[in-house]
Design a protein around this motif. Structure first.
Motif, short mmCIF file in Angstrom:
data_model
loop_
_atom_site.label_atom_id
_atom_site.label_comp_id
_atom_site.label_asym_id
_atom_site.label_seq_id
_atom_site.Cartn_x
_atom_site.Cartn_y
_atom_site.Cartn_z
N LEU A 16 4.54 13.24 3.02
CA LEU A 16 4.28 11.85 3.42
C LEU A 16 4.64 11.61 4.88
N GLU A 17 5.61 12.37 5.36
CA GLU A 17 5.90 12.38 6.79
C GLU A 17 5.86 13.85 7.20
N SER A 22 -13.03 5.19 -3.59
CA SER A 22 -13.42 3.95 -4.28
C SER A 22 -14.72 3.37 -3.71
N LEU A 65 0.85 -1.20 0.00
CA LEU A 65 0.00 0.00 0.00
C LEU A 65 0.88 1.25 0.00
N ASN A 66 0.65 2.10 -1.00
CA ASN A 66 1.53 3.25 -1.15
C ASN A 66 0.71 4.39 -1.78
N VAL A 67 1.37 5.51 -2.04
CA VAL A 67 0.66 6.67 -2.60
C VAL A 67 0.67 6.68 -4.12
N GLY A 68 1.35 5.72 -4.72
CA GLY A 68 1.40 5.65 -6.17
C GLY A 68 2.01 4.32 -6.56
N VAL A 97 -0.98 2.68 9.11
CA VAL A 97 -1.85 2.76 7.94
C VAL A 97 -2.94 1.69 8.03
N THR A 150 7.43 6.88 1.39
CA THR A 150 8.41 7.21 2.42
C THR A 150 9.65 6.33 2.24
N LEU A 155 8.86 2.79 2.92
CA LEU A 155 8.20 2.05 1.84
C LEU A 155 9.14 1.77 0.67
N LEU A 199 0.96 10.20 3.80
CA LEU A 199 0.89 8.77 3.49
C LEU A 199 -0.47 8.22 3.92
N VAL A 200 -0.81 8.46 5.17
CA VAL A 200 -2.11 8.00 5.69
C VAL A 200 -3.25 8.66 4.91
N GLU A 226 -2.54 1.23 -4.57
CA GLU A 226 -3.05 2.45 -3.95
C GLU A 226 -4.34 2.16 -3.17
N GLY A 227 -4.79 3.17 -2.44
CA GLY A 227 -6.00 2.99 -1.65
C GLY A 227 -7.18 2.53 -2.47
N ARG A 228 -7.25 2.99 -3.71
CA ARG A 228 -8.38 2.63 -4.57
C ARG A 228 -8.33 1.18 -5.03
N LYS A 250 -7.97 7.87 -1.19
CA LYS A 250 -8.22 7.07 -2.40
C LYS A 250 -9.09 5.86 -2.09
N PHE A 251 -8.90 5.28 -0.91
CA PHE A 251 -9.79 4.18 -0.51
C PHE A 251 -11.23 4.72 -0.41
N ASN A 255 -3.39 10.09 1.93
CA ASN A 255 -3.52 9.71 0.53
C ASN A 255 -4.17 8.33 0.39
N ILE A 256 -3.75 7.40 1.23
CA ILE A 256 -4.30 6.04 1.14
C ILE A 256 -5.77 6.03 1.57
N VAL A 257 -6.09 6.73 2.66
CA VAL A 257 -7.48 6.76 3.13
C VAL A 257 -8.36 7.50 2.12
#
Lengths: 327, 327
Positions: free
Chosen positions: B146-147, B237, A178-181, A227, A188, A191, B226-227, A209-211, B233-234, B229-231
């Motif tokens: 990201l951090e 979706s 799981l990452n931003v791209g 995360v 980071t 990652l 980081l958190v 990605e999250g999606r 995009k999730f 972006n993932i949340v």
């Protein structure tokens, strides 16, 4: 096969652990259960049921670890709690696994402290079954390791792959980070280093990605516990939230009560996939034993499934497979 | 008030930026627009519409930064791109804001490089409007950092509070720190330090968990990129995923086509809250200017809303308020 069950853990004890245990022995003839907790209240609860008494025993453990208690403190001071006692019995070989809906941190601490780690494991991990549009998948870590070193990601991936294959029935589990791209230079330092560590694994498909979670682009969503914990809890809140959104939609469209009922029925049937009780809980992977933790709110169904899962982990000898994979 | 609009950004240009701009000047009489991008294709597109020609101008910028291009590289080498040109015009005072549905990283890089940071800001941040059961709230950071260091969390909280109050209309925005538990000693070192930094803010309500997002326990969900972006995009979706879950539910219950249609209608009405086009985009907070970025898939409605939002940021002089708050 003997499974010890925490009868003093979770939000609804002793009712749910007792009922779940009785249901489990009815479903699996090979099982015997030891209910661990305050003897008197367990026996009182058991008196409500008819069951094969040779297959359910009680082990007294009068102390109770509360859900919000500091884990390490609780494990140190409450030697007569169901968690410390139950894990201790597992360590002593008096049972093949321990199952609890109690304080996750306390169970993890007791498991690491008493059972120890498997050879080759830096840190045990907590995974969670995660509903997707393609069925249930595995997210890990979801809280045991808020940050993780590269080699830990590699170990999580290998342990998770074995669990997904042996217990979840996913034949060739794909691991996604799981990452931003998607590009390998994303994320980071943690990652980026994890990516380098993972890329030698044949079932690693790269960054996701999250999606990609709900689309089940991977079978194992690899992440650190920060995360994973936030995404997991956000995910768990979806059914209730969708219900509220749908209620508002029904009001907006001014539906009649019969139509509204129909929509409610569909919603309920549709969101069943989100019911964590269907899975029941995932064992800590990496400890030298089988120690399964579930939600505090676990229903009898959830407890039953945790017990059956624990039995499956023992039958499939997943720890032996993990050690072979890591070393 | 002059807003420059990237007519070569996003997945649907020049159509959507052109249509969105025309809709924006129809809605707000005070606005004039400069469409920035390849002159010829913009003029061709404009020819399809009737509009007040005094209020929409075109600025030629023939180079195009692709959506997946490396941001810093693109900004350095494509001086005649719509993004570099548009931000440059903003810097030169030729417009009051710049709006783009193009490459987020490139716009951020150009904005920091050309406009600079506001006094007292360590790092600009990207926020996102996040749908909850109580209406739209703000999540930040969602990918610029990201951090983050502790003082950055404090700055994000203050900048976000001003944006939430002035632009989103949330009078007393509550700030919550996304974490794995509510207790102040929870989380990574980064989060523990952030908590200490934040606790002096009067509108900080403490740690919140993933399950608190949809319930809108806070108005600003503070996290690192980081958190976030993932949340985010999730979360984006969810509508598509719910549609699939509901379709399966409809099949399971063997509904007729009329009933299925009704459910579909309710679902569509209910999930409208998730449509990011209703908001359109959030400016980078912390840069010395107004630079708004939207989704690559932005519709004309999204572009229009981004333009109106940008105008609102200028009218409310939010940067002045941010500087006053931080210094």
């Amino acid at each position: 096969m003997i499974i010890a069950v925490d009868a003093a853990g979770g939000d609804y004890f002793p009712e749910n652990p007792v009922k779940g245990s009785i249901d489990a022995i009815e479903e699996n003839d090979e099982l015997a259960i030891i209910l661990v907790g305050p003897e008197e209240i367990i026996k009182e609860e058991l008196a409500n049921y008819e069951f094969d008494e040779a297959r359910i025993k009680v082990q007294d453990a009068p102390e109770i670890i509360e859900m919000d208690e500091s884990p390490t403190q609780a494990v140190k001071t409450k030697q007569n709690s169901s968690i410390v006692k139950g894990v201790g019995m597992h360590k002593a070989g008096e049972c093949d696994a321990f199952v609890s809906a109690g304080n996750t941190g306390a169970l993890l601490a007791a498991s690491i402290f008493l059972l120890g780690k498997l050879k080759g494991v830096s840190r045990p991990t907590i995974g969670a079954a995660f509903p997707t549009t393609q069925g249930v998948r595995l997210m890990m870590d979801v809280g045991a390791n808020l940050e993780a070193r590269p080699e830990m990601y590699g170990q999580f991936a290998q342990m998770g792959s074995i669990f997904a294959r042996e217990i979840m029935g996913i034949e060739n589990p794909k691991v996604g980070l799981l990452n931003v791209g998607e590009e390998k230079e994303k994320g980071t330092e943690e990652l980026k280093e994890a990516f380098k560590e993972l890329k030698s694994l044949p079932n690693f498909i790269g960054n996701i990605e999250g999606r990609d979670i709900f689309a089940a682009k991977a079978d194992i969503f690899l992440c650190n516990g920060l995360v994973g914990n936030i995404v997991l809890k956000f995910g768990e809140s979806i059914p209730d939230a969708i219900e509220i959104f749908i209620k508002k939609g029904i009001q907006k469209l001014q539906l009649g009560s019969q139509e509204a009922q129909l929509v409610g029925k569909v919603l309920k049937a549709s969101l069943q996939e989100f019911n964590p009780d269907r899975i029941g809980g995932v064992p800590f992977l990496g400890v030298n034993g089988v120690s399964v933790v579930g939600h505090g709110s676990s229903s009898p169904l959830a407890i039953k499934n945790m017990i059956l899962n624990a039995a499956k982990c023992v039958e499939h000898d997943i720890n032996k497979k993990i050690v072979a994979s890591l070393n």
